[in-house]
Write a protein that holds these residues in place. Structure first.
Motif, PDB file in Angstrom:
ATOM      1  N   ILE A 403     -15.794  21.305  -5.929  1.00 17.93           N
ATOM      2  CA  ILE A 403     -14.394  20.974  -6.182  1.00 17.93           C
ATOM      3  C   ILE A 403     -13.491  21.463  -5.040  1.00 17.93           C
ATOM      4  CG2 ILE A 403     -12.475  21.222  -7.786  1.00 17.93           C
ATOM      5  CD1 ILE A 403     -14.803  19.463  -8.788  1.00 17.93           C
ATOM      6  N   PRO A 404     -13.621  22.714  -4.568  1.00 20.21           N
ATOM      7  CA  PRO A 404     -12.806  23.116  -3.412  1.00 20.21           C
ATOM      8  C   PRO A 404     -13.037  22.237  -2.191  1.00 20.21           C
ATOM      9  CG  PRO A 404     -13.704  25.056  -4.491  1.00 20.21           C
ATOM     10  CD  PRO A 404     -14.367  23.867  -5.124  1.00 20.21           C
ATOM     11  N   GLY A 405     -14.275  21.813  -1.980  1.00 26.76           N
ATOM     12  CA  GLY A 405     -14.563  20.939  -0.848  1.00 26.76           C
ATOM     13  C   GLY A 405     -13.844  19.607  -0.954  1.00 26.76           C
ATOM     14  N   ARG A 406     -13.788  19.041  -2.153  1.00 28.30           N
ATOM     15  CA  ARG A 406     -13.049  17.792  -2.357  1.00 28.30           C
ATOM     16  C   ARG A 406     -11.575  17.976  -2.009  1.00 28.30           C
ATOM     17  NH1 ARG A 406     -15.088  13.536  -5.430  1.00 28.30           N
ATOM     18  NH2 ARG A 406     -17.217  13.848  -6.164  1.00 28.30           N
ATOM     19  N   ILE A 407     -11.021  19.106  -2.407  1.00 24.86           N
ATOM     20  CA  ILE A 407      -9.602  19.346  -2.159  1.00 24.86           C
ATOM     21  C   ILE A 407      -9.334  19.469  -0.665  1.00 24.86           C
ATOM     22  CG2 ILE A 407      -7.723  20.992  -2.536  1.00 24.86           C
ATOM     23  CD1 ILE A 407      -9.090  21.610  -5.261  1.00 24.86           C
ATOM     24  N   LEU A 408     -10.198  20.185   0.052  1.00 25.08           N
ATOM     25  CA  LEU A 408     -10.033  20.314   1.501  1.00 25.08           C
ATOM     26  C   LEU A 408     -10.167  18.958   2.186  1.00 25.08           C
ATOM     27  CD1 LEU A 408     -12.069  23.577   2.162  1.00 25.08           C
ATOM     28  CD2 LEU A 408      -9.585  23.336   2.070  1.00 25.08           C
ATOM     29  N   LEU A 409     -11.133  18.165   1.755  1.00 27.31           N
ATOM     30  CA  LEU A 409     -11.313  16.832   2.338  1.00 27.31           C
ATOM     31  C   LEU A 409     -10.067  15.978   2.093  1.00 27.31           C
ATOM     32  CD1 LEU A 409     -13.130  14.721   3.682  1.00 27.31           C
ATOM     33  CD2 LEU A 409     -14.127  14.236   1.435  1.00 27.31           C
ATOM     34  N   ALA A 410      -9.546  16.046   0.881  1.00 29.98           N
ATOM     35  CA  ALA A 410      -8.351  15.264   0.550  1.00 29.98           C
ATOM     36  C   ALA A 410      -7.138  15.733   1.351  1.00 29.98           C
ATOM     37  CB  ALA A 410      -8.064  15.369  -0.945  1.00 29.98           C
ATOM     38  N   ARG A 411      -7.003  17.052   1.525  1.00 31.26           N
ATOM     39  CA  ARG A 411      -5.854  17.568   2.279  1.00 31.26           C
ATOM     40  C   ARG A 411      -5.922  17.115   3.728  1.00 31.26           C
ATOM     41  NH1 ARG A 411      -1.404  17.720   3.568  1.00 31.26           N
ATOM     42  NH2 ARG A 411      -0.069  19.553   3.833  1.00 31.26           N
ATOM     43  N   ALA A 412      -7.114  17.123   4.304  1.00 32.54           N
ATOM     44  CA  ALA A 412      -7.266  16.680   5.691  1.00 32.54           C
ATOM     45  C   ALA A 412      -6.919  15.206   5.831  1.00 32.54           C
ATOM     46  CB  ALA A 412      -8.689  16.945   6.173  1.00 32.54           C
ATOM     47  N   LEU A 413      -7.409  14.376   4.909  1.00 30.97           N
ATOM     48  CA  LEU A 413      -7.125  12.943   4.981  1.00 30.97           C
ATOM     49  C   LEU A 413      -5.653  12.663   4.691  1.00 30.97           C
ATOM     50  CD1 LEU A 413     -10.317  11.506   3.229  1.00 30.97           C
ATOM     51  CD2 LEU A 413      -9.816  11.601   5.673  1.00 30.97           C
ATOM     52  N   HIS A 414      -5.065  13.414   3.789  1.00 26.45           N
ATOM     53  CA  HIS A 414      -3.639  13.271   3.481  1.00 26.45           C
ATOM     54  C   HIS A 414      -2.812  13.506   4.750  1.00 26.45           C
ATOM     55  CE1 HIS A 414       0.278  14.736   1.792  1.00 26.45           C
ATOM     56  NE2 HIS A 414       0.087  13.729   0.966  1.00 26.45           N
ATOM     57  N   ALA A 415      -3.118  14.581   5.472  1.00 28.21           N
ATOM     58  CA  ALA A 415      -2.401  14.869   6.718  1.00 28.21           C
ATOM     59  C   ALA A 415      -2.759  13.867   7.805  1.00 28.21           C
ATOM     60  CB  ALA A 415      -2.721  16.286   7.183  1.00 28.21           C
ATOM     61  N   GLY A 416      -4.017  13.465   7.864  1.00 30.13           N
ATOM     62  CA  GLY A 416      -4.462  12.548   8.898  1.00 30.13           C
ATOM     63  C   GLY A 416      -3.844  11.174   8.796  1.00 30.13           C
ATOM     64  N   PHE A 417      -3.434  10.800   7.591  1.00 29.92           N
ATOM     65  CA  PHE A 417      -2.805   9.492   7.397  1.00 29.92           C
ATOM     66  C   PHE A 417      -1.299   9.607   7.222  1.00 29.92           C
ATOM     67  CE2 PHE A 417      -7.203   8.407   6.082  1.00 29.92           C
ATOM     68  CZ  PHE A 417      -7.423   7.411   7.019  1.00 29.92           C
ATOM     69  N   GLY A 418      -0.717  10.675   7.754  1.00 25.47           N
ATOM     70  CA  GLY A 418       0.731  10.763   7.825  1.00 25.47           C
ATOM     71  C   GLY A 418       1.400  11.614   6.777  1.00 25.47           C
ATOM     72  N   GLY A 419       0.628  12.343   5.977  1.00 26.14           N
ATOM     73  CA  GLY A 419       1.229  13.130   4.913  1.00 26.14           C
ATOM     74  C   GLY A 419       1.324  14.616   5.194  1.00 26.14           C
ATOM     75  N   ALA A 420       1.268  15.011   6.459  1.00 31.04           N
ATOM     76  CA  ALA A 420       1.265  16.432   6.786  1.00 31.04           C
ATOM     77  C   ALA A 420       2.510  17.150   6.286  1.00 31.04           C
ATOM     78  CB  ALA A 420       1.126  16.626   8.296  1.00 31.04           C
ATOM     79  N   ASP A 421       3.637  16.459   6.299  1.00 32.88           N
ATOM     80  CA  ASP A 421       4.896  17.098   5.924  1.00 32.88           C
ATOM     81  C   ASP A 421       5.411  16.647   4.562  1.00 32.88           C
ATOM     82  OD1 ASP A 421       5.008  18.464   8.383  1.00 32.88           O
ATOM     83  OD2 ASP A 421       5.826  16.673   9.344  1.00 32.88           O
ATOM     84  N   SER A 422       4.592  15.910   3.824  1.00 33.17           N
ATOM     85  CA  SER A 422       4.997  15.472   2.491  1.00 33.17           C
ATOM     86  C   SER A 422       4.243  16.264   1.432  1.00 33.17           C
ATOM     87  CB  SER A 422       4.731  13.973   2.318  1.00 33.17           C
ATOM     88  OG  SER A 422       3.352  13.688   2.504  1.00 33.17           O
ATOM     89  N   ASP A 423       4.631  16.074   0.199  1.00 30.68           N
ATOM     90  CA  ASP A 423       4.039  16.844  -0.889  1.00 30.68           C
ATOM     91  C   ASP A 423       2.560  16.519  -1.038  1.00 30.68           C
ATOM     92  OD1 ASP A 423       6.426  18.050  -1.476  1.00 30.68           O
ATOM     93  OD2 ASP A 423       7.004  16.576  -3.003  1.00 30.68           O
TER      94      ASP A 423
END
Length: 508
Positions: A403-423
């Motif tokens: 589960i922690p690994g999924r969250i880290l993967l999602a956070r990286a992709l979230h930032a990688g697709f333009g969400g670094a500064d969004s919620d």
């Protein structure tokens, strides 16, 4: 502003996960004839990490009549055969090249089991009747296919039987089968939990279980255990309700047993994703798990969504293919399927690696997976690409990731697709703020690579990022200086700020 300094520097190379794995793609299927249900699952993709493209079950209840007269009831048998005839036709027209049809406890134990096998043969299906030991071994292999470092006991609970299999060092050890399926538990529980636990202990002891194997975790396989996990997710209001690799500490059993006694059938059935037939057996499943935890002295339990069916596919692989990392194989396949141009996720992982030289192997593996998936959301609406990346990371059909690994993967992709500064969904109760910040840095580094290169690989070979004298530097080789521009410098600046550094662009 970024200083442009003509300073050469050597470029290192980093490739976590080893060389690119073989991507043997095929369409395979398993028809699983159990005591509760008859199910067809069709898989497609790399053999080490195939994705489910079709999944259907019919709650035929073949095991219901066994406690009455030792037979599969005629109506249940016909319901099961109707499902098998449908599945045989679908598999042929789906162009399945590798079909396995297996039956477990109900058909194995029923006096009219041979008649059911003959009925399936008339539909063109050759049923392989698994022994209890074979069923246990397949379940153990299913756990290892998704959790290669599993160490403990795989526990597969079906309608007619309970299978135990030792799993350790990538191998399945002792295996055993017991007549403790959920359909057989009510008579054993009628005299209360202490008497029930004594009966279970006696059965296990007669077969030498647990022997010296105590104090180890259990890996829970089967729909009844998954239903218990759904109840636990509901009770705890877990912020990421993913069943696969959901962990239950031993203390969770007390609340689960209490909940199955307190909640009505209607309340249990109303839990999201809860099948009605599973809701009816939750009290029996909880009681059995509590008994096993006491007998084996279990510290914790981990839910495995991979079981017998995945184990059968895993058993067909050679040793080299079994040794592949299923998360990386699946991410590489998905990245290739959805990329704009020729995929180059491993090259991106190498390119950004100098910025994360101090991370451990586990995090490097998640960073590689994020790099392999760095182009999967490009076709989404630009306003929702970050959300699409989050969804892929959190809810993708990944194996061998907790589960922690999924969250880290999602956070990286979230930032990688333009969400670094969004919620980003609040997950700090499951992963530390420091690790989430690191995953955001991965995403920003990947985003820089994608912007610099336009989504193609060649510019990566003519450029490099590094940390020099406390600053983040981006170097461009001669002939490639025109890659620099405002958008590249802007993303370099964002990454530098996330690393708490200054950014510099160096034209060599």
């Amino acid at each position: 502003m970024f200083r442009r300094l003509p300073l050469p520097i050597a470029r290192g190379d980093f490739l976590p996960g080893g060389r690119s794995s073989r991507q043997a793609v095929r369409r395979s299927a398993v028809i699983d004839i159990g005591s509760n249900s008859v199910r067809l699952v069709v898989y497609e993709g790399p053999a080490r990490a195939p994705a489910v493209i079709f999944n259907e079950k019919v709650a035929a209840g073949l095991g219901r009549g066994l406690s009455i007269d030792g037979r599969i009831a005629d109506a249940d048998a016909e319901r099961g055969l109707v499902a098998l005839r449908r599945y045989a036709l679908l598999a042929r027209n789906m162009e399945v090249t590798d079909l396995q049809c297996v039956a477990t406890a109900a058909v194995r134990d029923a006096t009219n089991g041979p008649d059911f096998v003959a009925g399936a043969a008339a539909a063109g299906l050759a049923i392989r009747l698994l022994s209890g030991a074979e069923e246990a071994e397949a379940a153990g292999c299913g756990v290892l296919s998704a959790i290669p470092d599993a160490h403990g006991i795989a526990v597969d609970l079906g309608g007619g039987s309970l299978e135990l299999a030792e799993v350790s060092n990538g191998k399945v050890g002792r295996c055993a089968s017991f007549p403790l399926g959920v359909l057989r538990l009510p008579p054993l529980r009628k005299n209360g939990q202490p008497e029930f636990e004594r009966a279970v202990r006696k059965m296990l002891k007669a077969e030498g279980w647990p022997g010296g194997l105590t104090g180890v975790p259990l890996y829970l396989v089967g729909g009844s255990w998954r239903a218990l996990a759904r109840l636990d997710l509901e009770l705890t209001r877990d912020p990421l309700p993913v069943l696969d690799q959901h962990r239950l500490p031993r203390g969770a059993l007390r609340r689960l047993v209490r909940a199955t006694k307190r909640l009505s059938y209607e309340e249990l059935k109303a839990i999201p994703g809860m099948a009605s037939n599973r809701a009816a057996t939750l009290p029996d499943a909880a009681a059995l798990l509590a008994a096993l935890a006491n007998i084996i002295d279990v510290p914790e339990m981990t839910v495995s969504s991979s079981g017998l069916r995945e184990g059968l596919l895993y058993q067909a692989l050679d040793d080299d293919m079994r040794a592949q990392d299923p998360l990386i194989v699946a991410a590489e396949f998905e990245g290739k399927r959805l990329a704009r141009f020729a995929p180059h996720g491993r090259a991106i992982a190498n390119w950004i690696a100098p910025l994360f030289a101090d991370e451990d192997v586990a995090d490097s593996r998640i960073r590689l997976a994020a790099s392999l998936l760095s182009d999967v959301a490009w076709s989404a609406n630009p306003d929702f690409r970050a959300e699409r990346g989050t969804e892929i990371g959190l809810h993708g059909n990944w194996r061998s990731i907790d589960i922690p690994g999924r969250i880290l993967l999602a956070r990286a992709l979230h930032a990688g697709f333009g969400g670094a500064d969004s919620d980003f969904p609040m997950m700090d109760s499951l992963v530390s703020a420091e690790r989430l910040a690191r995953a955001r840095q991965w995403g920003l580094a990947i985003r820089l690579a994608q912007r610099l290169t336009g989504g193609i690989e060649a510019p990566l070979k003519a450029s490099a990022v590094a940390i020099e004298d406390g600053n983040l530097t981006l170097r461009l080789n001669p002939g490639w200086h025109h890659l620099a521009g405002e958008s590249v410098e802007r993303r370099l600046r964002s990454l530098a700020q996330a690393l708490d550094m200054k950014g510099e662009l160096k034209l060599l």
